[in-house]
Structures are given as C-alpha cells and as structure tokens.
Design a protein around this motif. Sequence first.
Motif, PDB file in Angstrom:
ATOM      1  N   ASP A  97       0.831  -1.198   0.000  1.00  0.00           N
ATOM      2  CA  ASP A  97       0.000   0.000   0.000  1.00  0.00           C
ATOM      3  C   ASP A  97       0.868   1.252   0.000  1.00  0.00           C
ATOM      4  OD1 ASP A  97      -2.565  -1.187   0.005  1.00  0.00           O
ATOM      5  OD2 ASP A  97      -2.434  -1.542   2.161  1.00  0.00           O
ATOM      6  N   MET A  98       0.447   2.255  -0.751  1.00  0.00           N
ATOM      7  CA  MET A  98       1.128   3.543  -0.751  1.00  0.00           C
ATOM      8  C   MET A  98       0.837   4.249   0.576  1.00  0.00           C
ATOM      9  SD  MET A  98       0.637   6.861  -3.302  1.00  0.00           S
ATOM     10  CE  MET A  98       0.944   5.965  -4.815  1.00  0.00           C
TER      11      MET A  98
ATOM     12  N   ASP B 145       5.497   7.912   0.847  1.00  0.00           N
ATOM     13  CA  ASP B 145       5.850   7.586  -0.537  1.00  0.00           C
ATOM     14  C   ASP B 145       5.570   8.734  -1.505  1.00  0.00           C
ATOM     15  OD1 ASP B 145       6.533   4.878   0.062  1.00  0.00           O
ATOM     16  OD2 ASP B 145       4.393   4.359   0.030  1.00  0.00           O
TER      17      ASP B 145
ATOM     18  N   VAL C 264       6.754   9.359  -5.436  1.00  0.00           N
ATOM     19  CA  VAL C 264       5.725   9.169  -6.464  1.00  0.00           C
ATOM     20  C   VAL C 264       5.550  10.456  -7.274  1.00  0.00           C
ATOM     21  CG1 VAL C 264       3.248   8.788  -6.825  1.00  0.00           C
ATOM     22  CG2 VAL C 264       4.539   7.277  -5.293  1.00  0.00           C
TER      23      VAL C 264
ATOM     24  N   TYR D  98      -4.427   2.843  -3.040  1.00  0.00           N
ATOM     25  CA  TYR D  98      -3.234   3.097  -3.841  1.00  0.00           C
ATOM     26  C   TYR D  98      -2.147   2.117  -3.439  1.00  0.00           C
ATOM     27  CZ  TYR D  98      -5.099   7.222  -6.037  1.00  0.00           C
ATOM     28  OH  TYR D  98      -5.865   8.044  -6.806  1.00  0.00           O
TER      29      TYR D  98
ATOM     30  N   VAL E 192       2.085   0.722  -4.387  1.00  0.00           N
ATOM     31  CA  VAL E 192       3.361   0.960  -5.045  1.00  0.00           C
ATOM     32  C   VAL E 192       4.070  -0.374  -5.210  1.00  0.00           C
ATOM     33  CG1 VAL E 192       3.658   3.332  -4.217  1.00  0.00           C
ATOM     34  CG2 VAL E 192       4.582   1.433  -2.870  1.00  0.00           C
TER      35      VAL E 192
ATOM     36  N   GLU F 214       7.993  -1.879  -5.560  1.00  0.00           N
ATOM     37  CA  GLU F 214       9.370  -1.485  -5.265  1.00  0.00           C
ATOM     38  C   GLU F 214      10.350  -2.559  -5.720  1.00  0.00           C
ATOM     39  OE1 GLU F 214       9.379   1.081  -1.234  1.00  0.00           O
ATOM     40  OE2 GLU F 214       8.946  -1.062  -0.958  1.00  0.00           O
TER      41      GLU F 214
ATOM     42  N   ILE G 206      10.730   2.895  -5.539  1.00  0.00           N
ATOM     43  CA  ILE G 206       9.414   2.772  -6.178  1.00  0.00           C
ATOM     44  C   ILE G 206       9.591   2.785  -7.697  1.00  0.00           C
ATOM     45  CG2 ILE G 206       7.162   3.873  -6.525  1.00  0.00           C
ATOM     46  CD1 ILE G 206       7.404   4.903  -3.615  1.00  0.00           C
TER      47      ILE G 206
ATOM     48  N   TYR H 196       3.320   2.655  -9.531  1.00  0.00           N
ATOM     49  CA  TYR H 196       2.269   3.017  -8.579  1.00  0.00           C
ATOM     50  C   TYR H 196       0.942   2.995  -9.319  1.00  0.00           C
ATOM     51  CZ  TYR H 196       2.912   7.638 -10.700  1.00  0.00           C
ATOM     52  OH  TYR H 196       3.035   8.677 -11.582  1.00  0.00           O
TER      53      TYR H 196
ATOM     54  N   VAL I  18       0.224  -4.707 -10.586  1.00  0.00           N
ATOM     55  CA  VAL I  18      -0.517  -3.633  -9.924  1.00  0.00           C
ATOM     56  C   VAL I  18      -1.953  -3.566 -10.440  1.00  0.00           C
ATOM     57  CG1 VAL I  18       1.493  -2.272  -9.234  1.00  0.00           C
ATOM     58  CG2 VAL I  18       0.400  -1.788 -11.418  1.00  0.00           C
TER      59      VAL I  18
END
Length: 165
Positions: free
Chosen positions: A16-17, A21, A25, A55, A57, A59, A64, A67, A97
């Motif tokens: 989760d963002m 972050d 982003v 949201y 991300v 990695e 990152i 996203y 994603v």
Amino acid sequence: MKLSPKLELAGVSLRDMTEADIPAVDILERRLFPVDAWPLQMFFDELAQPETRRYVVAEVAGEIVAYAGLMCIEPIADVQTIAVVPEFEGKGIGSAVLTELIDEARRRRAADVLLEVRADNPRAQQLYVRFGFEQIHVRPRYYRDGTDALIMRLELNKPHEGDTA
C-alpha cells in the motif's frame, strides 16, 4: 499482496502507498506524465479517502518503480492512475498492480472497473485488453495536449483470461 514467483525472484514487492511515498511518487509522476502530472496535493487528498480509495506501489531494492490507484464507489470502480517507470516495463509489474486494483474492486463489490487511457498509448491499451477491458467510448481532446482518451470497461461478473478471479 501476492506476486507471481517471477516477480518475487526479481525482487519486486507490492504494498500500500503511504504518505511517506508521495514525494517519490510525485517525482515519478512528473517524469512519466510531464504534460498531465497530478499536483502533489492530489496524492495526499487521494490517500486521505481510504473508504473509497486504494493506492499501491511496487518497489525494487527499496525504490518505487510503479504506482497505481483505484477509486470505488459501488457499483463502479475507476482506475485513477497506473504508472511503471520505463526501465521496468515488460517485466509484469504493470500486470501485478492492475491485478491488485481489480482484486480490490472485487473486494469492494464493484460490478465494473472503468479507466481512461491515452489514444496514443498502445502498450497500455494492450495490457487492458489482455485483462478483458473493452473500449466503450472516446473522450475527444481529454488530455492537455489534445490527445483523445479511450474509456475502457471491465465487467467483473464475466471471467477473463488475464484476470485472477
């Protein structure tokens, strides 16, 4: 969040963002979408609405590389954004994603997932078609540079080949 074994071996993690972050982003947003980049505050505003937003991300080595975000107000979910840095395209990260967003739409009981994609972005369009999205409309001159947006829809009650139902 479950990733394919191939992505796990490549050292990709999906989570989760968080607000922490957003600066990274935002740098990617400006790099990847120079004409249509979201204002920095928009990411904070989106994360402040967990009842209707999610949201994530991706990695690699703590950096990152992708996203994506979803808004869901039952019965419709809408992909707000999805981005993968060019150096990591073609490695399955976009699919990962997007799968997470579709799974989230299902968890939130959406019937359909909608998105806009630039008419001049065939790579993204092909990804969405693989997941079962169909073009349902065109928004002429939707983007700031005058490019049309293709509106695409995925009906979640229909099974699709690229989907993880």
